[in-house]
Design a protein around this motif. Structure first.
Motif, PDB file in Angstrom:
ATOM      1  N   LEU A   1       2.987  10.708 -12.702  1.00  0.00           N
ATOM      2  CA  LEU A   1       3.445   9.458 -13.412  1.00  0.00           C
ATOM      3  C   LEU A   1       2.135   9.043 -14.365  1.00  0.00           C
ATOM      4  N   LEU A   2       1.191   8.836 -13.830  1.00  0.00           N
ATOM      5  CA  LEU A   2       0.010   8.136 -14.534  1.00  0.00           C
ATOM      6  C   LEU A   2      -0.584   9.316 -15.584  1.00  0.00           C
ATOM      7  N   SER A   3      -0.426  10.657 -15.233  1.00  0.00           N
ATOM      8  CA  SER A   3      -1.069  11.687 -15.924  1.00  0.00           C
ATOM      9  C   SER A   3      -0.208  11.899 -17.199  1.00  0.00           C
ATOM     10  N   GLN A   4       1.177  11.594 -16.862  1.00  0.00           N
ATOM     11  CA  GLN A   4       2.154  11.705 -18.004  1.00  0.00           C
ATOM     12  C   GLN A   4       2.284  10.585 -18.889  1.00  0.00           C
ATOM     13  N   SER A   5       1.307   9.588 -18.349  1.00  0.00           N
ATOM     14  CA  SER A   5       1.377   8.094 -19.118  1.00  0.00           C
ATOM     15  C   SER A   5       0.132   7.839 -19.482  1.00  0.00           C
ATOM     16  N   LEU A   6      -0.675   9.110 -19.831  1.00  0.00           N
ATOM     17  CA  LEU A   6      -2.058   8.876 -20.490  1.00  0.00           C
ATOM     18  C   LEU A   6      -1.971   8.454 -21.897  1.00  0.00           C
TER      19      LEU A   6
ATOM     20  N   MET B   1       0.900  -1.070  -0.094  1.00  0.00           N
ATOM     21  CA  MET B   1      -0.050  -0.137  -0.008  1.00  0.00           C
ATOM     22  C   MET B   1       0.829   1.309   0.036  1.00  0.00           C
ATOM     23  N   THR B   2       0.633   2.327  -0.683  1.00  0.00           N
ATOM     24  CA  THR B   2       1.363   3.522  -0.730  1.00  0.00           C
ATOM     25  C   THR B   2       1.041   4.496   0.071  1.00  0.00           C
ATOM     26  N   SER B   3       2.069   5.411   0.396  1.00  0.00           N
ATOM     27  CA  SER B   3       1.680   6.362   1.350  1.00  0.00           C
ATOM     28  C   SER B   3       1.314   7.577   0.465  1.00  0.00           C
ATOM     29  N   PHE B   4       0.503   8.732   1.162  1.00  0.00           N
ATOM     30  CA  PHE B   4       0.299   9.962   0.552  1.00  0.00           C
ATOM     31  C   PHE B   4       1.293  10.545  -0.182  1.00  0.00           C
ATOM     32  N   LEU B   5       2.475  10.659  -0.055  1.00  0.00           N
ATOM     33  CA  LEU B   5       3.404  11.131  -1.061  1.00  0.00           C
ATOM     34  C   LEU B   5       3.582  10.333  -2.305  1.00  0.00           C
ATOM     35  N   GLU B   6       3.824   8.965  -1.936  1.00  0.00           N
ATOM     36  CA  GLU B   6       3.716   8.288  -3.271  1.00  0.00           C
ATOM     37  C   GLU B   6       2.601   8.106  -3.969  1.00  0.00           C
ATOM     38  N   THR B   7       1.406   8.230  -3.481  1.00  0.00           N
ATOM     39  CA  THR B   7       0.238   8.451  -4.249  1.00  0.00           C
ATOM     40  C   THR B   7       0.410   9.736  -5.086  1.00  0.00           C
ATOM     41  N   LEU B   8       0.712  10.820  -4.413  1.00  0.00           N
ATOM     42  CA  LEU B   8       1.101  12.231  -5.317  1.00  0.00           C
ATOM     43  C   LEU B   8       1.992  11.899  -6.857  1.00  0.00           C
ATOM     44  N   LYS B   9       3.200  11.082  -6.295  1.00  0.00           N
ATOM     45  CA  LYS B   9       3.966  10.663  -7.402  1.00  0.00           C
ATOM     46  C   LYS B   9       3.262   9.645  -8.400  1.00  0.00           C
ATOM     47  N   LEU B  10       2.627   8.838  -7.916  1.00  0.00           N
ATOM     48  CA  LEU B  10       1.920   8.084  -8.850  1.00  0.00           C
ATOM     49  C   LEU B  10       0.799   8.847  -9.649  1.00  0.00           C
TER      50      LEU B  10
ATOM     51  N   GLN C   1      -7.615   7.171 -18.341  1.00  0.00           N
ATOM     52  CA  GLN C   1      -8.093   7.790 -17.365  1.00  0.00           C
ATOM     53  C   GLN C   1      -7.547   7.770 -16.050  1.00  0.00           C
ATOM     54  N   ILE C   2      -7.305   9.071 -15.474  1.00  0.00           N
ATOM     55  CA  ILE C   2      -7.091   9.233 -13.917  1.00  0.00           C
ATOM     56  C   ILE C   2      -7.972  10.294 -13.409  1.00  0.00           C
ATOM     57  N   ASP C   3      -8.773   9.703 -12.408  1.00  0.00           N
ATOM     58  CA  ASP C   3      -9.577  10.725 -11.816  1.00  0.00           C
ATOM     59  C   ASP C   3      -8.901  10.711 -10.470  1.00  0.00           C
ATOM     60  N   VAL C   4      -8.936  12.185 -10.032  1.00  0.00           N
ATOM     61  CA  VAL C   4      -8.528  12.602  -8.647  1.00  0.00           C
ATOM     62  C   VAL C   4      -9.640  12.943  -7.901  1.00  0.00           C
ATOM     63  N   PHE C   5      -9.917  12.407  -6.730  1.00  0.00           N
ATOM     64  CA  PHE C   5     -10.632  12.986  -5.837  1.00  0.00           C
ATOM     65  C   PHE C   5     -10.021  13.077  -4.354  1.00  0.00           C
ATOM     66  N   ASP C   6     -10.659  13.337  -3.335  1.00  0.00           N
ATOM     67  CA  ASP C   6     -10.101  13.139  -2.251  1.00  0.00           C
ATOM     68  C   ASP C   6      -9.579  11.992  -1.860  1.00  0.00           C
ATOM     69  N   VAL C   7      -8.429  11.714  -1.239  1.00  0.00           N
ATOM     70  CA  VAL C   7      -7.748  10.224  -0.871  1.00  0.00           C
ATOM     71  C   VAL C   7      -8.586   9.648   0.144  1.00  0.00           C
ATOM     72  N   PRO C   8      -8.980   8.302  -0.051  1.00  0.00           N
ATOM     73  CA  PRO C   8      -8.423   7.371  -0.881  1.00  0.00           C
ATOM     74  C   PRO C   8      -9.180   6.966  -2.125  1.00  0.00           C
TER      75      PRO C   8
ATOM     76  N   SER D   1       3.475  -1.111  -7.188  1.00  0.00           N
ATOM     77  CA  SER D   1       4.634  -0.489  -8.154  1.00  0.00           C
ATOM     78  C   SER D   1       3.839  -0.159  -9.455  1.00  0.00           C
ATOM     79  N   LEU D   2       4.811   0.545 -10.160  1.00  0.00           N
ATOM     80  CA  LEU D   2       4.073   1.085 -11.587  1.00  0.00           C
ATOM     81  C   LEU D   2       5.319   1.226 -12.443  1.00  0.00           C
ATOM     82  N   ILE D   3       5.165   0.350 -13.627  1.00  0.00           N
ATOM     83  CA  ILE D   3       6.190   0.207 -14.662  1.00  0.00           C
ATOM     84  C   ILE D   3       5.422   0.779 -15.967  1.00  0.00           C
ATOM     85  N   ILE D   4       6.058   1.802 -16.444  1.00  0.00           N
ATOM     86  CA  ILE D   4       5.831   2.378 -17.896  1.00  0.00           C
ATOM     87  C   ILE D   4       6.481   1.464 -19.029  1.00  0.00           C
ATOM     88  N   VAL D   5       5.532   0.638 -19.457  1.00  0.00           N
ATOM     89  CA  VAL D   5       6.305  -0.007 -20.863  1.00  0.00           C
ATOM     90  C   VAL D   5       6.431   0.631 -22.016  1.00  0.00           C
TER      91      VAL D   5
END
Length: 77
Positions: free
Chosen positions: A13-18, A1-10, A37-44, A67-71
């Motif tokens: 990365l996911l927005s850049q990987s659209l 499970m990821t932390s809040f800071l890791e969620t921000l990084k994800l 699509q990536i939807d951002v609401f209040d965590v979680p 973890s996330l791997i961009i292929v």
């Protein structure tokens, strides 16, 4: 499970990987698909939607991503 800071990084990365192919590892499975699509609401409640090769859509909460791997496609540098 990821932390809040890791969620921000994800999110970033996911927005850049659209429209790119990624592999997402959760404690349950490895999911490969295209970020549609990536939807951002209040965590979680933040989540990403991946389109798998069989055209099914998978909704993954960002807090569930281990973890996330961009292929990169063939020919990409």
């Amino acid at each position: 499970m990821t932390s809040f800071l890791e969620t921000l990084k994800l999110r970033s990365l996911l927005s850049q990987s659209l429209n790119s192919k990624v592999e997402v590892l959760t404690k349950f499975s490895l999911i490969t698909g295209e970020v549609v699509q990536i939807d951002v609401f209040d965590v979680p409640l933040d989540y990403v939607i991946l389109k798998e090769s069989d055209n099914n859509f998978v909704y993954i909460p960002l807090l569930a991503i281990d973890s996330l791997i961009i292929v990169q496609e063939e020919g990409d540098l």
